[in-house]
Design a protein around this motif. Structure first.
Motif, PDB file in Angstrom:
ATOM      1  N   GLU A 272       0.828  -1.206   0.000  1.00 50.61           N
ATOM      2  CA  GLU A 272       0.000   0.000   0.000  1.00 50.61           C
ATOM      3  C   GLU A 272       0.864   1.259   0.000  1.00 50.61           C
ATOM      4  O   GLU A 272       0.543   2.241  -0.687  1.00 50.61           O
ATOM      5  N   PHE A 273       1.976   1.224   0.747  1.00 48.32           N
ATOM      6  CA  PHE A 273       2.846   2.395   0.809  1.00 48.32           C
ATOM      7  C   PHE A 273       3.515   2.662  -0.530  1.00 48.32           C
ATOM      8  O   PHE A 273       3.597   3.809  -0.985  1.00 48.32           O
ATOM      9  N   MET A 274       3.999   1.609  -1.218  1.00 44.02           N
ATOM     10  CA  MET A 274       4.653   1.808  -2.509  1.00 44.02           C
ATOM     11  C   MET A 274       3.659   2.293  -3.555  1.00 44.02           C
ATOM     12  O   MET A 274       3.984   3.144  -4.389  1.00 44.02           O
ATOM     13  N   LEU A 275       2.440   1.759  -3.542  1.00 45.02           N
ATOM     14  CA  LEU A 275       1.418   2.242  -4.480  1.00 45.02           C
ATOM     15  C   LEU A 275       1.056   3.690  -4.182  1.00 45.02           C
ATOM     16  O   LEU A 275       0.816   4.490  -5.110  1.00 45.02           O
ATOM     17  N   TRP A 276       1.022   4.056  -2.912  1.00 44.91           N
ATOM     18  CA  TRP A 276       0.732   5.439  -2.540  1.00 44.91           C
ATOM     19  C   TRP A 276       1.823   6.377  -3.021  1.00 44.91           C
ATOM     20  O   TRP A 276       1.548   7.460  -3.555  1.00 44.91           O
ATOM     21  N   ARG A 277       3.095   5.968  -2.870  1.00 44.38           N
ATOM     22  CA  ARG A 277       4.219   6.780  -3.368  1.00 44.38           C
ATOM     23  C   ARG A 277       4.157   6.925  -4.879  1.00 44.38           C
ATOM     24  O   ARG A 277       4.406   8.005  -5.436  1.00 44.38           O
ATOM     25  N   LEU A 278       3.785   5.831  -5.574  1.00 49.88           N
ATOM     26  CA  LEU A 278       3.694   5.883  -7.026  1.00 49.88           C
ATOM     27  C   LEU A 278       2.598   6.833  -7.481  1.00 49.88           C
ATOM     28  O   LEU A 278       2.782   7.617  -8.425  1.00 49.88           O
ATOM     29  N   SER A 279       1.442   6.787  -6.808  1.00 45.99           N
ATOM     30  CA  SER A 279       0.349   7.681  -7.189  1.00 45.99           C
ATOM     31  C   SER A 279       0.714   9.142  -6.952  1.00 45.99           C
ATOM     32  O   SER A 279       0.365  10.016  -7.745  1.00 45.99           O
ATOM     33  N   ARG A 280       1.448   9.425  -5.871  1.00 42.92           N
ATOM     34  CA  ARG A 280       1.858  10.805  -5.604  1.00 42.92           C
ATOM     35  C   ARG A 280       2.863  11.287  -6.638  1.00 42.92           C
ATOM     36  O   ARG A 280       2.801  12.439  -7.094  1.00 42.92           O
ATOM     37  N   SER A 281       3.785  10.432  -7.049  1.00 45.12           N
ATOM     38  CA  SER A 281       4.772  10.839  -8.052  1.00 45.12           C
ATOM     39  C   SER A 281       4.111  11.071  -9.407  1.00 45.12           C
ATOM     40  O   SER A 281       4.444  12.011 -10.127  1.00 45.12           O
ATOM     41  N   GLU A 282       3.124  10.221  -9.771  1.00 40.41           N
ATOM     42  CA  GLU A 282       2.417  10.426 -11.029  1.00 40.41           C
ATOM     43  C   GLU A 282       1.596  11.707 -10.988  1.00 40.41           C
ATOM     44  O   GLU A 282       1.530  12.451 -11.969  1.00 40.41           O
TER      45      GLU A 282
END
Length: 297
Positions: A272-282
């Motif tokens: 969940e944390f890695m997906l959250w970081r990815l969504s913020r970077s996108e």
């Protein structure tokens, strides 16, 4: 006073006060001048093929209810046998006229179970396409306006820390985040110690002495290593499954992490944390591309 019944023939009701009639016939006598029943003229229902007397808007009670809850006096919507709301894709239990509470209120307000289309303008701040909430601003920029004024809409609060020799950005009480945190810890030493003690007890519940020693050795082993989430040098140890949701201090639940990742992860799982970081970077990339001029390369 010997005869206490109504003076109208075949009426055995008691007289009303000092009058010779009962309440019913007295009201008729006052309203019409005589005690006979007067037929009330009511026009017929305007719906074709219906001769019932009208109730409202030129319709009988049946067609009026149909119009009120279906929008058309000729539409008949039957309630399902299992008592489920007849609105499309609504599994809620029917409460009134075959509708759940939500769709019943919509039908009473708008004449349909669907919400009417509503045009929402985007935020007035440049490069922000979020829907407005108040004063022409989205929720994020509205909070910034309330906290920092008009100058803090895009760049945050322009003030700096009030501590002498510190140029850090303002956080609260005229201090930056670091100096505010130091003051908070100094004022709440006992409370923080109690919280840390309870947290250690939850994290170490059920662990044997051997498991405790293994956890301490593993902490020393990963100290100063790369962050498990971003690869930068680590300065903290993170619980892969947060203690707040049942994680323990066993070495299999520990990972090296930098302070930024450890604070941002909170109770999220690693995925969940890695997906959250990815969504913020996108999201940041989309904002940057929107801010660039159309002719820029």
């Amino acid at each position: 006073m010997g005869n206490a019944t109504c003076g109208v023939p075949d009426c055995e009701r008691q007289r009303h006060g000092r009058h010779q009639y009962c309440k019913l016939h007295y009201s008729r006598w006052v309203r019409n001048g005589h005690t006979d029943r007067v037929a009330v003229y009511r026009s017929a229902c305007e719906i074709e093929g219906c001769g019932k007397p009208h109730l409202s808007r030129g319709m009988c009670p049946m067609h009026y209810r149909r119009w009120k809850f279906n929008g058309d006096p000729n539409v008949v919507r039957k309630v399902r046998d299992q008592g489920v709301c007849y609105a499309d894709a609504c599994p809620s239990k029917a409460e009134s006229f075959g509708l759940c509470g939500l769709h019943y209120r919509r039908m009473r307000t708008y004449g349909s179970t669907d919400l009417p289309p509503r045009e929402v303008a985007p935020c007035s701040v440049d490069a922000c396409v979020t829907a407005t909430v108040s004063l022409g601003l989205c929720n994020k920029h509205y909070r910034r306006l309330r906290a920092h004024g008009a100058d803090g809409l895009t760049k945050g609060d322009p003030r700096v820390c009030g501590r002498e020799g510190c140029d850090g950005p303002f956080y609260a009480q005229d201090l930056c985040r670091r100096h505010w945190s130091e003051g908070y810890r100094a004022r709440n030493r006992v409370r923080i110690a109690q919280h840390s003690s309870r947290r250690r007890q939850r994290a170490g519940a059920g662990m044997t002495e051997q498991e405790i020693m293994e956890a301490l050795e593993y902490r020393l082993l990963i100290a100063g290593g790369p962050c498990a989430y971003c690869g930068s040098p680590s300065d903290t140890v993170d619980h892969i499954e947060a203690v707040h949701v049942g994680g323990t201090d066993r070495w299999t639940n520990l990972a090296a992490a930098c302070q930024s990742c450890n604070s941002s992860k909170k109770t999220k799982s690693p995925l969940e944390f890695m997906l959250w970081r990815l969504s913020r970077s996108e999201g940041a990339r989309r904002v940057d591309s929107a801010r660039q001029p159309s002719g820029a390369v």
